[in-house]
Design a protein around this motif. Structure first.
Motif, short mmCIF file in Angstrom:
data_model
loop_
_atom_site.label_atom_id
_atom_site.label_comp_id
_atom_site.label_asym_id
_atom_site.label_seq_id
_atom_site.Cartn_x
_atom_site.Cartn_y
_atom_site.Cartn_z
N ALA A 91 82.89 30.24 103.89
CA ALA A 91 83.65 29.16 103.44
C ALA A 91 84.65 29.30 102.50
O ALA A 91 84.50 30.45 101.74
N GLY A 92 85.59 28.48 102.53
CA GLY A 92 86.80 28.67 101.52
C GLY A 92 86.34 28.32 100.06
O GLY A 92 85.30 27.53 99.83
N LYS A 93 86.95 28.82 99.00
CA LYS A 93 86.54 28.35 97.56
C LYS A 93 86.52 26.99 97.30
O LYS A 93 86.27 26.58 96.47
N TRP A 94 87.71 26.49 98.06
CA TRP A 94 88.01 25.04 97.74
C TRP A 94 86.83 24.29 97.97
O TRP A 94 86.22 24.21 98.71
N GLY A 95 86.50 23.56 96.75
CA GLY A 95 85.29 22.52 96.95
C GLY A 95 84.01 23.18 96.73
O GLY A 95 82.90 22.43 96.49
N ASN A 96 83.94 24.49 96.56
CA ASN A 96 82.60 25.09 96.68
C ASN A 96 82.30 25.93 95.16
O ASN A 96 81.23 26.50 95.10
N LYS A 97 83.22 25.40 94.33
CA LYS A 97 83.04 26.13 92.89
C LYS A 97 81.82 25.80 92.31
O LYS A 97 81.34 26.57 91.39
N THR A 98 81.39 24.56 92.31
CA THR A 98 80.20 24.09 91.50
C THR A 98 78.85 24.18 92.45
O THR A 98 78.10 23.69 91.91
N THR A 99 78.94 24.45 93.60
CA THR A 99 77.77 24.46 94.36
C THR A 99 77.06 25.81 94.29
O THR A 99 77.46 26.80 94.36
N PRO A 100 75.83 25.50 93.94
CA PRO A 100 74.94 26.72 93.47
C PRO A 100 74.57 27.79 94.43
O PRO A 100 74.37 28.94 94.15
N ASN A 101 74.56 27.47 95.65
CA ASN A 101 74.27 28.27 96.70
C ASN A 101 75.32 28.83 97.37
O ASN A 101 75.19 29.68 98.32
N TYR A 102 76.36 28.82 96.77
CA TYR A 102 77.64 29.76 97.20
C TYR A 102 78.06 30.68 96.18
O TYR A 102 77.71 30.42 94.88
N LYS A 103 78.24 31.71 96.50
CA LYS A 103 78.56 32.88 95.96
C LYS A 103 80.13 33.31 96.06
O LYS A 103 80.72 33.56 97.03
N ASP A 104 80.94 33.38 94.94
CA ASP A 104 82.35 33.65 94.99
C ASP A 104 82.76 35.16 95.02
O ASP A 104 82.02 35.95 94.60
N ASP A 105 83.50 35.27 96.25
CA ASP A 105 83.79 36.69 96.48
C ASP A 105 85.25 37.08 96.46
O ASP A 105 85.75 37.69 97.07
N GLY A 106 85.95 36.32 95.46
CA GLY A 106 87.42 36.79 95.41
C GLY A 106 88.07 35.64 95.86
O GLY A 106 88.57 34.67 95.13
N TYR A 107 88.40 35.82 97.26
CA TYR A 107 89.34 34.88 98.13
C TYR A 107 88.60 33.81 98.71
O TYR A 107 89.15 32.94 99.34
N CYS A 108 87.16 33.97 99.01
CA CYS A 108 86.30 33.07 99.80
C CYS A 108 85.00 33.08 99.14
O CYS A 108 84.92 33.71 98.05
N SER A 109 84.15 32.35 99.80
CA SER A 109 82.89 32.40 99.06
C SER A 109 81.87 32.35 100.31
O SER A 109 82.22 32.06 101.36
N SER A 110 80.62 32.64 99.90
CA SER A 110 79.32 33.16 101.17
C SER A 110 78.22 32.35 100.46
O SER A 110 77.80 32.31 99.33
N VAL A 111 77.92 31.76 101.44
CA VAL A 111 76.28 30.96 101.15
C VAL A 111 75.31 31.97 100.99
O VAL A 111 75.24 33.27 101.69
N GLN A 112 74.52 31.74 100.24
CA GLN A 112 73.18 32.72 100.27
C GLN A 112 71.94 32.13 100.59
O GLN A 112 71.36 30.97 100.34
N PRO A 113 71.69 32.25 101.96
CA PRO A 113 70.49 31.61 102.72
C PRO A 113 69.14 32.02 102.24
O PRO A 113 69.16 32.76 101.10
N ASP A 114 68.20 31.30 102.91
CA ASP A 114 66.83 31.68 102.53
C ASP A 114 66.65 33.36 103.01
O ASP A 114 67.25 33.72 103.87
#
Length: 257
Positions: A151-174
């Motif tokens: 996902a894009g970083k927009w709107g996910n900066k405060t979501t705990p299950n998303y990891k910031d990877d520079g220009y995008c973010s990735s979810v950390q699944p089970d």
């Protein structure tokens, strides 16, 4: 921007530029051969697909990495991140699959007439087009799960299950889901690399046997240069080891970026 960040950005830019120019130059040469009436070979078709897949992987990864290194962080939307990562995964997979197919067809083509591959020598080149289409379809379908976890970083900066990877973010699944999906994504690449190593080993074995058969001719050759079989073997080993080193899958992980 610090000097270290500037150096990294320039390195990314140079790598992307050189990679794109090299692949497009190779693609232009093979297209030129086709339009000038040169007899088409199955290797030409495979290399064209290989250069396209390489360009997709380089552009979809190199450009955003370069922009992020120059300080542009939040320039991709959610759709942009999903699309670029999907294109990168498909291009990377097709690149590995095309290289594997090229090695296997080369091994079959130069195999002796009395080998177990003799029956495939005529059929194999004709199957190159179908095999390439199958390779594209396989990676297009297998990687459909990739956009779900990017996902894009927009709107996910405060979501705990998303990891910031520079220009995008990735979810950390089970953890279980992560391992299952990682195995699904890694299987085609691992299988392709394994088959490519097997084909490269077969090529080396065929060249070694041929060298032994014509050894009496090499004895009369006073040139200090290595025999053609030796030079071909060295080239195959260098190319195969380099390709495997740079394209080997990462350890089981669902980190796409």
């Amino acid at each position: 921007m610090s000097s270290e960040d500037l150096t990294i950005a320039i390195i990314f830019l140079l790598q992307t530029t050189v990679g794109v120019l090299g692949n497009f130059s190779l693609l232009y040469c093979y297209i030129f051969f086709c339009f000038t009436g040169c007899r088409s070979r199955f290797t030409y078709l495979i290399v064209r697909h290989l250069t396209i897949a390489n360009s997709m992987a380089i552009l979809s990864k190199g450009i955003p990495h370069t922009m992020a290194a120059f300080g542009w962080k939040d320039f991709l939307s959610d759709f942009g991140c999903k699309f670029l990562m999907y294109v990168h995964r498909v291009g990377r997979g097709v690149s590995i699959g095309s290289r594997c197919l090229l090695s296997m067809l080369q091994a079959i083509t130069i195999s002796p007439g009395n080998s177990r591959w003799a029956e495939l020598k005529v059929k194999a080149p004709k199957c190159a087009g179908f095999s390439l289409v199958l390779c594209w379809v396989l990676h297009v379908l297998v990687n459909v799960i990739v956009p779900i976890y990017v996902a894009g970083k927009w709107g996910n900066k405060t979501t705990p299950n998303y990891k910031d990877d520079g220009y995008c973010s990735s979810v950390q699944p089970d953890k279980t889901v992560e391992l299952l999906h990682a195995a699904l994504l890694a299987f085609p690449d691992v299988a392709s690399l394994g088959l490519m190593l097997w084909a490269s080993g077969s090529l080396v074995s065929i060249l070694h046997r041929h060298k032994q058969q014509v050894q009496h001719l090499h004895r009369n050759n006073l040139s200090p240069r290595p025999s053609p079989e030796t030079r071909a073997t060295q080239t195959i080993l260098v190319l195969a080891s380099t390709f495997v080193t740079f394209f080997s899958p990462s350890p089981p992980s669902f980190k796409f970026l």
